[in-house]
Scaffold this motif. Structure first.
Motif, PDB file in Angstrom:
ATOM      1  N   ASP A   1     -37.934  13.063  25.707  1.00  6.27           N
ATOM      2  CA  ASP A   1     -36.964  12.176  26.686  1.00  6.27           C
ATOM      3  C   ASP A   1     -36.590  10.972  25.780  1.00  6.27           C
ATOM      4  O   ASP A   1     -35.414  10.488  26.078  1.00  6.27           O
ATOM      5  N   GLU A   2     -37.227  10.482  25.003  1.00  3.41           N
ATOM      6  CA  GLU A   2     -36.889   8.971  24.369  1.00  3.41           C
ATOM      7  C   GLU A   2     -35.727   9.335  23.428  1.00  3.41           C
ATOM      8  O   GLU A   2     -34.988   8.826  23.229  1.00  3.41           O
ATOM      9  N   GLU A   3     -35.961  10.535  22.644  1.00  4.90           N
ATOM     10  CA  GLU A   3     -34.927  10.831  21.732  1.00  4.90           C
ATOM     11  C   GLU A   3     -33.609  11.031  22.515  1.00  4.90           C
ATOM     12  O   GLU A   3     -32.500  10.694  22.083  1.00  4.90           O
ATOM     13  N   LEU A   4     -33.686  11.913  23.505  1.00  2.00           N
ATOM     14  CA  LEU A   4     -32.542  12.462  24.315  1.00  2.00           C
ATOM     15  C   LEU A   4     -31.969  10.853  24.817  1.00  2.00           C
ATOM     16  O   LEU A   4     -30.628  10.796  24.957  1.00  2.00           O
ATOM     17  N   ARG A   5     -32.708   9.960  25.193  1.00  2.44           N
ATOM     18  CA  ARG A   5     -32.136   8.721  25.778  1.00  2.44           C
ATOM     19  C   ARG A   5     -31.289   8.051  24.726  1.00  2.44           C
ATOM     20  O   ARG A   5     -30.386   7.324  24.908  1.00  2.44           O
ATOM     21  N   ASP A   6     -32.059   7.919  23.430  1.00  5.68           N
ATOM     22  CA  ASP A   6     -31.254   7.335  22.219  1.00  5.68           C
ATOM     23  C   ASP A   6     -29.840   7.954  22.032  1.00  5.68           C
ATOM     24  O   ASP A   6     -29.050   7.326  21.609  1.00  5.68           O
ATOM     25  N   LEU A   7     -29.946   9.393  22.395  1.00  3.67           N
ATOM     26  CA  LEU A   7     -28.748  10.218  22.156  1.00  3.67           C
ATOM     27  C   LEU A   7     -27.652   9.527  22.945  1.00  3.67           C
ATOM     28  O   LEU A   7     -26.522   9.420  22.463  1.00  3.67           O
ATOM     29  N   ILE A   8     -28.109   9.638  24.388  1.00  4.22           N
ATOM     30  CA  ILE A   8     -27.126   9.426  25.349  1.00  4.22           C
ATOM     31  C   ILE A   8     -26.531   7.888  25.342  1.00  4.22           C
ATOM     32  O   ILE A   8     -25.205   7.690  25.140  1.00  4.22           O
ATOM     33  N   ASN A   9     -27.388   7.018  24.555  1.00  4.57           N
ATOM     34  CA  ASN A   9     -26.906   5.557  24.542  1.00  4.57           C
ATOM     35  C   ASN A   9     -25.831   5.534  23.318  1.00  4.57           C
ATOM     36  O   ASN A   9     -25.003   4.628  23.033  1.00  4.57           O
ATOM     37  N   ALA A  10     -26.192   6.348  22.154  1.00  7.13           N
ATOM     38  CA  ALA A  10     -25.440   6.248  21.044  1.00  7.13           C
ATOM     39  C   ALA A  10     -24.236   6.939  21.374  1.00  7.13           C
ATOM     40  O   ALA A  10     -23.235   6.434  20.682  1.00  7.13           O
ATOM     41  N   CYS A  11     -24.088   8.033  21.997  1.00  8.07           N
ATOM     42  CA  CYS A  11     -22.796   8.466  22.718  1.00  8.07           C
ATOM     43  C   CYS A  11     -21.990   7.531  23.374  1.00  8.07           C
ATOM     44  O   CYS A  11     -20.772   7.318  22.952  1.00  8.07           O
ATOM     45  N   LYS A  12     -22.399   6.861  24.153  1.00  3.30           N
ATOM     46  CA  LYS A  12     -21.862   5.671  25.045  1.00  3.30           C
ATOM     47  C   LYS A  12     -21.479   4.670  24.144  1.00  3.30           C
ATOM     48  O   LYS A  12     -20.253   4.215  24.032  1.00  3.30           O
ATOM     49  N   SER A  13     -21.963   4.164  23.254  1.00  5.08           N
ATOM     50  CA  SER A  13     -21.580   3.269  21.921  1.00  5.08           C
ATOM     51  C   SER A  13     -20.518   3.859  21.174  1.00  5.08           C
ATOM     52  O   SER A  13     -19.575   3.142  20.939  1.00  5.08           O
ATOM     53  N   ASP A  14     -20.559   5.186  20.744  1.00  4.41           N
ATOM     54  CA  ASP A  14     -19.575   5.769  19.982  1.00  4.41           C
ATOM     55  C   ASP A  14     -18.136   5.770  20.879  1.00  4.41           C
ATOM     56  O   ASP A  14     -17.180   5.476  20.339  1.00  4.41           O
ATOM     57  N   LEU A  15     -18.511   6.049  22.100  1.00  2.00           N
ATOM     58  CA  LEU A  15     -17.200   6.294  23.098  1.00  2.00           C
ATOM     59  C   LEU A  15     -16.457   4.673  22.997  1.00  2.00           C
ATOM     60  O   LEU A  15     -15.210   4.533  23.035  1.00  2.00           O
ATOM     61  N   LYS A  16     -17.533   3.589  23.184  1.00  2.46           N
ATOM     62  CA  LYS A  16     -16.966   2.338  23.276  1.00  2.46           C
ATOM     63  C   LYS A  16     -16.412   1.984  21.986  1.00  2.46           C
ATOM     64  O   LYS A  16     -15.186   1.128  22.022  1.00  2.46           O
ATOM     65  N   LEU A  17     -16.516   2.371  20.822  1.00  5.49           N
ATOM     66  CA  LEU A  17     -16.045   1.905  19.624  1.00  5.49           C
ATOM     67  C   LEU A  17     -14.689   2.563  19.577  1.00  5.49           C
ATOM     68  O   LEU A  17     -13.822   2.167  18.861  1.00  5.49           O
ATOM     69  N   SER A  18     -14.593   3.843  20.273  1.00  2.00           N
ATOM     70  CA  SER A  18     -13.261   4.484  20.251  1.00  2.00           C
ATOM     71  C   SER A  18     -12.383   4.017  21.115  1.00  2.00           C
ATOM     72  O   SER A  18     -11.186   4.273  21.288  1.00  2.00           O
ATOM     73  N   GLY A  19     -12.809   2.797  21.781  1.00  2.00           N
ATOM     74  CA  GLY A  19     -11.817   2.086  22.716  1.00  2.00           C
ATOM     75  C   GLY A  19     -12.008   2.633  24.303  1.00  2.00           C
ATOM     76  O   GLY A  19     -11.276   2.307  25.227  1.00  2.00           O
ATOM     77  N   ILE A  20     -12.917   3.351  24.500  1.00  2.00           N
ATOM     78  CA  ILE A  20     -13.115   4.230  25.993  1.00  2.00           C
ATOM     79  C   ILE A  20     -14.078   3.091  26.636  1.00  2.00           C
ATOM     80  O   ILE A  20     -15.102   3.031  26.137  1.00  2.00           O
ATOM     81  N   THR A  21     -13.519   2.425  27.595  1.00  4.92           N
ATOM     82  CA  THR A  21     -14.355   1.423  28.298  1.00  4.92           C
ATOM     83  C   THR A  21     -14.924   1.877  29.509  1.00  4.92           C
ATOM     84  O   THR A  21     -15.970   1.310  30.243  1.00  4.92           O
TER      85      THR A  21
ATOM     86  N   HIS B   1      -9.056  12.690  23.133  1.00  8.28           N
ATOM     87  CA  HIS B   1      -8.233  12.996  24.393  1.00  8.28           C
ATOM     88  C   HIS B   1      -8.727  11.659  25.526  1.00  8.28           C
ATOM     89  O   HIS B   1      -7.660  10.985  26.021  1.00  8.28           O
ATOM     90  N   LEU B   2      -9.778  11.224  25.498  1.00 11.48           N
ATOM     91  CA  LEU B   2     -10.376  10.097  26.532  1.00 11.48           C
ATOM     92  C   LEU B   2      -9.691   8.853  25.948  1.00 11.48           C
ATOM     93  O   LEU B   2      -9.203   8.122  26.740  1.00 11.48           O
ATOM     94  N   ALA B   3      -9.965   8.749  24.516  1.00  7.59           N
ATOM     95  CA  ALA B   3      -9.285   7.316  23.930  1.00  7.59           C
ATOM     96  C   ALA B   3      -7.733   7.333  24.168  1.00  7.59           C
ATOM     97  O   ALA B   3      -7.049   6.106  24.239  1.00  7.59           O
ATOM     98  N   LEU B   4      -6.938   8.531  24.203  1.00  6.75           N
ATOM     99  CA  LEU B   4      -5.501   8.358  24.563  1.00  6.75           C
ATOM    100  C   LEU B   4      -5.328   8.288  25.966  1.00  6.75           C
ATOM    101  O   LEU B   4      -4.003   7.912  26.312  1.00  6.75           O
ATOM    102  N   SER B   5      -6.053   8.420  26.821  1.00  6.49           N
ATOM    103  CA  SER B   5      -5.712   8.232  28.280  1.00  6.49           C
ATOM    104  C   SER B   5      -6.050   6.839  28.856  1.00  6.49           C
ATOM    105  O   SER B   5      -6.959   6.297  28.610  1.00  6.49           O
ATOM    106  N   GLY B   6      -4.897   6.537  29.656  1.00  9.29           N
ATOM    107  CA  GLY B   6      -5.040   5.134  30.186  1.00  9.29           C
ATOM    108  C   GLY B   6      -6.413   5.093  31.384  1.00  9.29           C
ATOM    109  O   GLY B   6      -6.614   3.877  31.423  1.00  9.29           O
ATOM    110  N   ASP B   7      -6.725   6.219  31.775  1.00  2.00           N
ATOM    111  CA  ASP B   7      -7.786   6.165  32.708  1.00  2.00           C
ATOM    112  C   ASP B   7      -9.076   5.844  32.409  1.00  2.00           C
ATOM    113  O   ASP B   7      -9.994   5.343  33.241  1.00  2.00           O
TER     114      ASP B   7
END
Length: 88
Positions: free
Chosen positions: A17-37, A78-84
């Protein structure tokens, strides 16, 4: 989200669970770095991106890692290119 990831990875134990939570948070951070808010875990594309990220990065001997990582990167683009998915 943790339960969705465990189901996708076919994990029934709480040992990772701890490793998976870290991966979930890392993904969210990576998405944010790509401009996905707009990162709503109930959104099916965001959920799929997090699952793909976790499938690509979980485990040391993951023969499908490259395949999942490529799928994640394409979806992220695709997500980063979408205005949504951006607050403007």
């Amino acid at each position: 989200m943790l339960n969705n990831i465990k189901l996708a990875l076919r994990i029934s134990t709480d040992s990772f669970d701890e490793e998976l939570r870290d991966l979930i948070n890392a993904c969210k951070s990576d998405l944010k770095l790509s401009g996905i808010t707009n990162i709503d875990e109930d959104d099916s594309l965001i959920k799929r991106a997090i699952i793909l990220y976790c499938k690509a990065n979980f485990g040391l001997d993951n023969k499908d890692s490259e395949k999942y990582n490529k799928s994640y990167d394409l979806l992220k683009q695709h997500l980063a290119l979408s205005g949504d998915y951006k607050n403007e």
